[in-house]
Structure formats: structure tokens, C-alpha cells
Design an enzyme around this catalytic site. Structure first.
Site, PDB file in Angstrom:
ATOM      1  N   GLY A 112       0.809  -1.222   0.000  1.00 38.27           N
ATOM      2  CA  GLY A 112       0.000   0.000   0.000  1.00 38.27           C
ATOM      3  C   GLY A 112       0.836   1.263   0.000  1.00 38.27           C
ATOM      4  N   GLY A 114       2.540   3.557   1.578  1.00 42.00           N
ATOM      5  CA  GLY A 114       3.096   3.708   2.915  1.00 42.00           C
ATOM      6  C   GLY A 114       3.612   5.109   3.180  1.00 42.00           C
ATOM      7  N   ARG A 115       3.946   5.788   2.101  1.00 42.69           N
ATOM      8  CA  ARG A 115       4.356   7.189   2.266  1.00 42.69           C
ATOM      9  C   ARG A 115       3.916   8.018   1.074  1.00 42.69           C
ATOM     10  NH1 ARG A 115      10.694   7.308   1.020  1.00 42.69           N
ATOM     11  NH2 ARG A 115      10.786   5.450  -0.269  1.00 42.69           N
ATOM     12  N   LYS A 135       4.655  12.279  -2.132  1.00 43.49           N
ATOM     13  CA  LYS A 135       5.462  11.155  -1.646  1.00 43.49           C
ATOM     14  C   LYS A 135       6.369  11.684  -0.541  1.00 43.49           C
ATOM     15  CE  LYS A 135       8.695   7.600  -3.247  1.00 43.49           C
ATOM     16  NZ  LYS A 135       9.345   7.005  -4.432  1.00 43.49           N
ATOM     17  N   ARG A 205       4.008  13.875  -7.139  1.00 41.82           N
ATOM     18  CA  ARG A 205       3.982  13.127  -8.389  1.00 41.82           C
ATOM     19  C   ARG A 205       2.636  13.332  -9.079  1.00 41.82           C
ATOM     20  NH1 ARG A 205       6.541   7.293  -6.793  1.00 41.82           N
ATOM     21  NH2 ARG A 205       4.622   6.891  -5.641  1.00 41.82           N
ATOM     22  N   ARG A 212      -1.599   0.150  -9.665  1.00 45.88           N
ATOM     23  CA  ARG A 212      -0.492  -0.797  -9.851  1.00 45.88           C
ATOM     24  C   ARG A 212      -1.038  -2.216 -10.000  1.00 45.88           C
ATOM     25  NH1 ARG A 212       3.872   1.855  -6.632  1.00 45.88           N
ATOM     26  NH2 ARG A 212       3.088   3.954  -6.287  1.00 45.88           N
ATOM     27  N   ASP A 282       4.326  -4.437  -7.179  1.00 45.28           N
ATOM     28  CA  ASP A 282       3.741  -3.221  -6.596  1.00 45.28           C
ATOM     29  C   ASP A 282       4.343  -1.975  -7.242  1.00 45.28           C
ATOM     30  OD1 ASP A 282       5.968  -4.450  -5.104  1.00 45.28           O
ATOM     31  OD2 ASP A 282       5.988  -2.575  -3.992  1.00 45.28           O
ATOM     32  N   ASN A 283       5.388  -2.145  -8.039  1.00 46.87           N
ATOM     33  CA  ASN A 283       6.000  -1.011  -8.724  1.00 46.87           C
ATOM     34  C   ASN A 283       5.708  -1.037 -10.223  1.00 46.87           C
ATOM     35  OD1 ASN A 283       7.062  -0.108  -6.313  1.00 46.87           O
ATOM     36  ND2 ASN A 283       9.042  -1.097  -6.598  1.00 46.87           N
ATOM     37  N   ASP A 292       7.792   4.698  -9.499  1.00 50.12           N
ATOM     38  CA  ASP A 292       8.594   4.414  -8.301  1.00 50.12           C
ATOM     39  C   ASP A 292      10.089   4.404  -8.603  1.00 50.12           C
ATOM     40  OD1 ASP A 292       6.371   4.386  -6.767  1.00 50.12           O
ATOM     41  OD2 ASP A 292       6.745   2.437  -5.852  1.00 50.12           O
TER      42      ASP A 292
HETATM   43  P1  AMP Z   1       9.304   0.535  -2.441  1.00 49.46           P
HETATM   44  O1  AMP Z   1      10.336  -0.533  -2.266  1.00 49.46           O
HETATM   45  O2  AMP Z   1       9.820   1.931  -2.255  1.00 49.46           O
HETATM   46  O3  AMP Z   1       8.494   0.377  -3.680  1.00 49.46           O
HETATM   47  O4  AMP Z   1       8.300   0.360  -1.217  1.00 49.46           O
HETATM   48  C1  AMP Z   1       7.627  -0.823  -0.917  1.00 49.46           C
HETATM   49  C2  AMP Z   1       6.550  -0.538   0.087  1.00 49.46           C
HETATM   50  O5  AMP Z   1       7.108   0.054   1.269  1.00 49.46           O
HETATM   51  C3  AMP Z   1       5.488   0.429  -0.384  1.00 49.46           C
HETATM   52  O6  AMP Z   1       4.285  -0.004   0.177  1.00 49.46           O
HETATM   53  C4  AMP Z   1       5.929   1.748   0.188  1.00 49.46           C
HETATM   54  O7  AMP Z   1       4.859   2.643   0.341  1.00 49.46           O
HETATM   55  C5  AMP Z   1       6.513   1.317   1.532  1.00 49.46           C
HETATM   56  N1  AMP Z   1       7.531   2.236   2.029  1.00 49.46           N
HETATM   57  C6  AMP Z   1       8.783   2.420   1.542  1.00 49.46           C
HETATM   58  N2  AMP Z   1       9.444   3.352   2.255  1.00 49.46           N
HETATM   59  C7  AMP Z   1       8.594   3.773   3.222  1.00 49.46           C
HETATM   60  C8  AMP Z   1       8.668   4.729   4.285  1.00 49.46           C
HETATM   61  N3  AMP Z   1       9.769   5.452   4.518  1.00 49.46           N
HETATM   62  N4  AMP Z   1       7.580   4.880   5.072  1.00 49.46           N
HETATM   63  C9  AMP Z   1       6.471   4.168   4.871  1.00 49.46           C
HETATM   64  N5  AMP Z   1       6.341   3.248   3.912  1.00 49.46           N
HETATM   65  C10 AMP Z   1       7.373   3.056   3.082  1.00 49.46           C
HETATM   66 MG    MG Z   2       7.017   1.057  -4.512  1.00 44.65          MG
END
Ligand code: AMP
Ligand code: MG
Length: 544
Positions: A112, A114-115, A135, A205, A212, A282-283, A292
Site C-alpha cells: 500500500g 506507505g508514504r 510522496k 507526483r 499498480r 507493486d511497482n 517508483d
Molecule cells: P518501495 O520498495 O519503495 O516500492 O516500497 C515498498 C513498500 O514500502 C510500499 O508499500 C511503500 O509505500 C513502503 N515504504 C517504503 N518506504 C517507506 C517509508 N519510509 N515509510 C512508509 N512506507 C514506506
Molecule cells: Mg514502490
């Protein structure tokens, strides 16, 4: 809806919102912001956190224009407050969405936003919808154990690269702005027990939608088939209206269209030498957009085995040459996610075949376009392009410089015989080599150039193309300027000291990546030796 020009009202007051996702899909009933599983919902309402001292680093003028924003809007105090998350405009309905994903080949469950916090969907004067997404503006129910923040270095990499990709003609999400929050964020860049404080930042963004593959996967994994159907219908109605009304046939058509778009996106990546680095499901965007930007990288020495992501250094799952296969693997996960709506594997498999076909078609077309040839002729070009693929990795050869210099190789079409020596033939290519080519390499390269010359002669007799036209064609598909990893890192180093001038310079340079820009010739150069082992230039991680 009003269409007031900003000159008559407050900055940004011309933005009107039509939040289709919020209107049409079910929300999480809980409003409290704490990490949790969110079943039976597509999104959760959540407000951005307060930033103590927002400051604008940069905005992208082309993206502002898409949203009908003027430079005055973008440099206003209100802009920096809104796009760091401190102020909501009328019509904004901030929310984070729920998705899952396969990470490095394993099902990872709920991930989901997350940020990421979607502010809403702008409807511009042309009637287009553009979703705005912050973001790094704080935690959401999907943050798991993380903080919801982002740091300046990774945010700058996202801004610069998404805009560079757009101007290269590669489908991508865009970036409107980058701001500093005034907060410090702790990150352990290489996960080795050395955390440091870094400046917190927010990127806004922009994309038609941020859906996704993982948005569908999570619903199927949870057995929420009703919701899956709603999500698919929503996507068809809003993102793919040309595929007809929702129903079994259009679900199949949807997968097929995603296959085609993904194939084209990957072919572009291979054409320009881009390595995403984290092609988890997810990306992957349902619209076939590059999304992403994390530990991505650009090929300097042409090496199909290269990955910029240290987190992936062991298996190198997402290495340059593996991207086409990984995209197909991801599409297979999407097909599995859509299966409950179709309940028949055969048409879904047929749709996946469309990926293979479209990728091959695009790849072949691009391979010869990069050589200045208007069409792919298997009888000659299978061998010509395969021989080149084998030749390039033999010694460290800068991909961008090689193709650009190849346009300067003169095939001397008017002469029946080419009497040039090996050394004379490869002379225009010398700027591409990281060390002087050996005699053996010179000879192999010259042999390939002779084969290439023969093909050009054949083509020119048929079409009447000349050297000037060939050069122009090649320079329209082979970029002169790409965002080399060390270039981004230099802009980051200066920005961390409060100097954003290199950011502006790169944003401007990369708006015209195919053009000769004599005042910027220094960016058309092999990676400097110091950058080979410098973190950020040669080593990147998912830490951001
Ligand atoms: P990513 O590897 O950046 O595509 O992130 C994978 C998942 O981790 C996604 O659900 C992001 O929203 C979450 N995520 C990555 N970094 C953070 C962060 N600093 N705080 C909260 N969620 C994060
Ligand atoms: Mg991601």
C-alpha cells in the site's frame, strides 16, 4: 466547476478537483491513522503530516502547464504549503490506497501507499484528469514499521529521472515539485548500522492514475472478488474507456492492453539504457508508466548483467538484460489476479502472448532504428543486431556515447570498395571506450562495421536515404544526454549544501536529451573514474 484564471484570485485557485476514485470506490471506514491491515476497501482517508518549514527546491514547468499552473502559482507561498502537505485546497480529499505485491519473486501481502498520499484528481481545462500524489508527506495505515517520510537525495533522483524519462519519450509518472519539509529524517543508507540524519523532502507526483498490478493482486489474494470486479470496472471506465463497457471480454482486453503497454515501456528502457532496479509487482503501473524511482540506474558500460541496486546484488533479478522477462513474470501475476473475473486460463494466456509479440516487435524496430535503418529485415538484421549485442559487452563501452558516435561513422556509400583500415574504421567510436581497445577488439569491431556498412549500402540503394538523413534519424532515437548516476549525485551533493543550481541545470538539459547542446558538452562524457565506487553513483539501495 469554475475556471478562474489565477491572476484574479489566490494562487492555485484555478485547480478544480474531480476525485473519481474517492467517489466511485469503497473507503476504509476507520479514520484513525495507525498501521494495520485494511480489508474490504480500496483506500483510507489520511491527512498529510505538518512540515515545520516548507521550502521549494524545484518545480517542473512542463508539469505545471499540464495542470494549468503559471510560474507565479508555482513560486507562491501557497504552492509550497500545499505541496509539502500543510494546506489542503478546496476539493482535495487526501487518501492512501491499498495494494499488495510480489517482491523479488515472493508474495509480500499488503503493502500500500506507505508514504504516498493522493490529494485528489485535478480536472484541467482540456478535461484531462491528473492525480496529484505527495510522496514523503507522513505515515498512513500502510506504513507498516516505517516513518512515511522521504529524504532529499531520493526525492531529487525521482524528480530528475521522471522528467528526463518523459522527455526521452518513455512513458512515466511525472513530478510537479520537490520541497524540503524542514524536518530531518534518519536513514541507514546501506543497512549496515550507520544511520544518519538527512533533510526530509516531499515530491508531488502526477499521473492519470497510480494504479499498480498490486492493487488487483491484494484483492484476489484476500478473496475479495466483488471488490476486484469494482476495481477492474473502475479502471476500465476511467483509464481504458476505449475497451468498452465492463464485462468478461473487456477484462481480457484490459490484460492484453496492459501487456502491450508494458512491452512498449520495457522496449523504451532497453533503448535508452535504463535499469529500474526494483521491478516488483507493486511497482508496475497498470497504465504502462515507469513508476517508483528508487535505486534505478543508467547503463554506462554496456552490460546486460548490470544492476544498480545493491539490495539485488546477489540474485541480480532486475539486471538490465533481464527486465523484459521480469515484466512478463509480473504480467503473469496480474493475469492470476484477474483470473476470478474470467475463470478461463486460455484467453489470459493469449493476452500474455501479446506481450511477447509486442516486445519483440518494438525491440527489433528500436534495434535497427538505433542503427539508422527504417525497418527490420530478419534475413540481415538478426545477425547484425545479435553480433552487436555480443560485441558491446566485450570491453567496457559507454552505451550512450557509442550509439551517438556511431551516427558519425561514414559508410562511404558512394564508393564501391571501402579501403579503410580497422583503426580508421573504428576511429569515430573511440570516445565510447573506457580503456583503449586491443587489436583484437579493433578487428572485431571493424568486421562488424563492415557488415553494417553493407546493410546501409543495400538500404540506401533501395530508399535513397543519405548520410545526413541517417544521422538525423539516429540522433532522434539515441539520446545525447541521459541522467548518468554521478550527474544526479553531484546535484544531490550541492543541494544538500543548499545550492540548487545544478538541479535547475539538469532539469533544463534533460528537457532536450536528443539535441546537441554545445554549452553542455561536458555532460556528454564517460563516467569519471571517481564515480565508479562512489555511493550514490555506483551503489544504490532501496533506502530512501
Ligand atoms: P518501495 O520498495 O519503495 O516500492 O516500497 C515498498 C513498500 O514500502 C510500499 O508499500 C511503500 O509505500 C513502503 N515504504 C517504503 N518506504 C517507506 C517509508 N519510509 N515509510 C512508509 N512506507 C514506506
Ligand atoms: Mg514502490
Amino acid at each position: 466547476m469554475t475556471d478562474t484564471p489565477s491572476s484574479t484570485g489566490e494562487p492555485l485557485s484555478q485547480l478544480t478537483f474531480d476525485n473519481r476514485l474517492v467517489k466511485q470506490l469503497p473507503a476504509d471506514p476507520l479514520r484513525d491513522n495507525y498501521p494495520r491491515q485494511v480489508p474490504n476497501a480500496i483506500y483510507s482517508f489520511v491527512n498529510p503530516q505538518r512540515a515545520p518549514a516548507p521550502q521549494l527546491v524545484a518545480y517542473a514547468q512542463d508539469v505545471a502547464a499540464l495542470l494549468d499552473l503559471t510560474p507565479e502559482d508555482c513560486t507562491s507561498e501557497r504552492f509550497v504549503q500545499v505541496f509539502t502537505g500543510n494546506e489542503l485546497l478546496p476539493g482535495m480529499e487526501p487518501h492512501a490506497t491499498c495494494y499488495g505485491g510480489h517482491q523479488f519473486g515472493q508474495w509480500a501481502g499488503q503493502l500500500g501507499d506507505g508514504r504516498a498520499i493522493n490529494l485528489g484528481e485535478v480536472k484541467n481545462r482540456q478535461g484531462e484528469h491528473w492525480t496529484l500524489q505527495l510522496k514523503g508527506a507522513g505515515p498512513t495505515p500502510y506504513s507498516r514499521t516505517a516513518d512515511g517520510n522521504a529524504v532529499l537525495r531520493s526525492s531529487l533522483r525521482e524528480l530528475l529521472c521522471s522528467e528526463a524519462m518523459h522527455h526521452l519519450g518513455v512513458p512515466t509518472t511525472r513530478a510537479l515539485s520537490l520541497t524540503l519539509t524542514g524536518d530531518q529524517v534518519q536513514r541507514d543508507m546501506f543497512y549496515d548500522g550507520n544511520p544518519e540524519w538527512e533533510p526530509g523532502a516531499v515530491v508531488c507526483r502526477v499521473a492519470p492514475s497510480f494504479t499498480r498490478f498490486g492493487h488487483f493482486e491484494i484483492l484476489t489474494a484476500r478473496g475479495e472478488v466483488d471488490l476486484l470486479r469494482q476495481m477492474a470496472d473502475f479502471t476500465l471506465r476511467n483509464d481504458f474507456p476505449e475497451l468498452g463497457p465492463p464485462g468478461r471480454d473487456s477484462y481480457i482486453a484490459l490484460l492484453k492492453e496492459v501487456c502491450v503497454r508494458t512491452a512498449r515501456m520495457i522496449a523504451h528502457w532497453m533503448r535508452v539504457g535504463f535499469v529500474h532496479g526494483v521491478m516488483n509487482t507493486d511497482n508496475m503501473s497498470i497504465l504502462g508508466l515507469t513508476i517508483d524511482y528508487g535505486p534505478y540506474g543508467w547503463l554506462e558500460g554496456y552490460d546486460p548483467g548490470w544492476t544498480p541496486n545493491t539490495t539485488d546484488a546477489q540474485g541480480r533479478r532486475y539486471r538490465f538484460g533481464h527486465q523484459p522477462q521480469m515484466a512478463l513474470w509480473n504480467l503473469l501475476q496480474l493475469a492470476n489476479a484477474l483470473y476470478p473475473l474470467v475463470e478461463d486460463a486460455a484467453p489470459l494466456e493469449a493476452a500474455l502472448d501479446e506481450y511477447r509479440r509486442e516486445y519483440l516487435r518494438s525491440f527489433q524496430r528500436d534495434s535497427v532504428a538505433k542503427l539508422g535503418l527504417p525497418e527490420y529485415r530478419p534475413e540481415t538484421d538478426d545477425k547484425l543486431t545479435e553480433d552487436l549485442q555480443r560485441l558491446l559487452p566485450l570491453v567496457e563501452t559507454d552505451m550512450t556515447i557509442f550509439y551517438r558516435c556511431l551516427a558519425d561513422f561514414d559508410p562511404l556509400v558512394d564508393q564501391a570498395e571501402d579501403s579503410r583500415s580497422d583503426a580508421q574504421l573504428i576511429e569515430p567510436l573511440l570516445p565510447a571506450y573506457y580503456s583503449p581497445p586491443t587489436e583484437e577488439h579493433q578487428q572485431r569491431t571493424a568486421d562488424w562495421l563492415r557488415q553494417y556498412r553493407e546493410r546501409l549500402v543495400q538500404e540506401w540503394v533501395r530508399t535513397g536515404l543519405d548520410q545526413r538523413q541517417r544521422r538525423e534519424r539516429m540522433n532522434r532515437v539515441n539520446p545525447k544526454y541521459v541522467l548518468r548516476n554521478y550527474m544526479a549525485q553531484q546535484a544531490i551533493d550541492a543541494a544538500e549544501q543548499g545550492d540548487f543550481s545544478e538541479v535547475y541545470r539538469l532539469l533544463e538539459l534533460l528537457r532536450n536529451p536528443y539535441d546537441e547542446q554545445p554549452q553542455s558538452q561536458r555532460y556528454f562524457a564517460r563516467r569519471p573514474e571517481w564515480a565508479r565506487r562512489r555511493p550514490g553513483s555506483s551503489m544504490l539501495s532501496c533506502s530512501s
